[in-house]
Design an enzyme around this catalytic site. Structure first.
Site, short mmCIF file in Angstrom:
data_model
loop_
_atom_site.label_atom_id
_atom_site.label_comp_id
_atom_site.label_asym_id
_atom_site.label_seq_id
_atom_site.Cartn_x
_atom_site.Cartn_y
_atom_site.Cartn_z
N ARG A 122 0.91 -1.14 0.08
CA ARG A 122 -0.04 -0.15 0.10
C ARG A 122 0.83 1.31 0.13
O ARG A 122 0.45 2.18 -0.46
CB ARG A 122 -0.95 0.04 1.34
CG ARG A 122 -1.91 1.09 1.26
CD ARG A 122 -3.04 0.81 2.28
NE ARG A 122 -3.96 1.91 2.27
CZ ARG A 122 -4.16 2.97 2.98
NH1 ARG A 122 -3.57 3.21 3.87
NH2 ARG A 122 -5.38 3.59 2.88
N ILE A 161 -7.29 7.58 -1.08
CA ILE A 161 -7.02 6.05 -1.19
C ILE A 161 -7.90 5.61 0.12
O ILE A 161 -7.74 6.06 1.13
CB ILE A 161 -5.76 5.72 -0.91
CG1 ILE A 161 -5.48 4.19 -1.03
CG2 ILE A 161 -4.85 6.48 0.30
CD1 ILE A 161 -3.96 3.83 -1.00
N SER A 162 -8.74 4.47 -0.04
CA SER A 162 -9.61 4.04 0.90
C SER A 162 -8.99 3.49 2.30
O SER A 162 -7.91 2.85 1.94
CB SER A 162 -10.75 3.19 0.38
OG SER A 162 -11.57 3.82 -0.41
N GLN A 163 -9.43 3.55 3.25
CA GLN A 163 -8.99 2.88 4.67
C GLN A 163 -9.09 1.45 4.27
O GLN A 163 -9.77 0.59 3.60
CB GLN A 163 -10.34 3.16 5.65
CG GLN A 163 -10.14 2.33 7.00
CD GLN A 163 -11.29 2.27 7.64
OE1 GLN A 163 -12.41 2.91 7.21
NE2 GLN A 163 -11.22 2.14 8.82
#
Length: 212
Positions: free
Chosen positions: A35, A61-63
């Site tokens: 990530r 950017i998503s959790q």
């Protein structure tokens, strides 16, 4: 690199598995995808924390936990073909690429798509195909798709995405207003659409002809 590897393992154990995500393929995919390669350089030290992060152009950017929840809900098989609406950083596409045979991903912001495509190529994800396009129209050339994942909040489920979903296919999409949405699972069953609510969420708005 060792620090990132350890942080990624802790992320999966403490943020994802500990909160109920049990599919071993998804846990392994999220242990594998780096990530930190998909976040802004200034935020690299935050890459494995339990939060979304800005990636520019009013996008995030998503959790990690939300990525895992949405991915698990898709119920992917190895041979599935997936359409993603909202490439963003490219991280979600990489996770999908670990689980499915082909991932077609659409993004409307050219600089984001260019960066995501570059990172995905550097990491060797040759089963991810990118297009600069209005995501609410999907990518009809390669339809039907076994699964569709929408990573932006919509006022309703766009009809073109329903049309491009294969029989027995699953779609995960946040639906609601621009401040708060409900994560919806849409399943196409003998031509009928079935909806299941998966819980509250908050995403950036889905812009386009069939969005906001």
């Amino acid at each position: 690199m060792q620090d990132h590897d350890q942080a990624r393992k802790r992320m999966v154990e403490e943020q994802i598995a500990a909160r109920g995500i049990s599919d071993p393929r998804i846990l392994q995919a999220m242990r594998t995808v780096p990530r930190h390669r998909f976040v802004e350089p200034r935020d690299e030290h935050l890459a494995y924390t339990d939060q979304p992060l800005p990636i520019g152009h009013h996008q995030t950017i998503s959790q990690p936990y939300i990525v895992a929840v949405m991915t698990e809900a898709l119920e992917l098989e190895d041979e599935d073909k997936v359409l993603e609406i909202g490439t963003g950083s490219g991280y979600q596409a990489a996770v999908l690429a670990e689980l499915a045979t082909q991932v077609y991903t659409v993004e409307k912001v050219e600089p984001l798509l260019a960066r995501a495509k570059s990172v995905l190529e550097e990491l060797g994800y040759d089963n991810v195909f990118c297009k600069l396009h209005n995501g609410t129209l999907g990518w009809p050339e390669y339809a039907p798709y076994d699964a569709v994942l929408v990573t932006a909040g919509a006022p309703g489920v766009p009809q073109p995405l329903i049309d491009q979903l294969a029989e027995g296919g699953r779609m995960i999409i946040p639906v609601g207003d621009q401040a708060h949405q409900e994560l919806i699972k849409v399943t196409k069953n003998q031509g009928r659409i079935e909806r299941q609510e998966l819980g509250g969420c908050r995403f950036v708005p889905l812009l386009g002809e069939h969005g906001w």
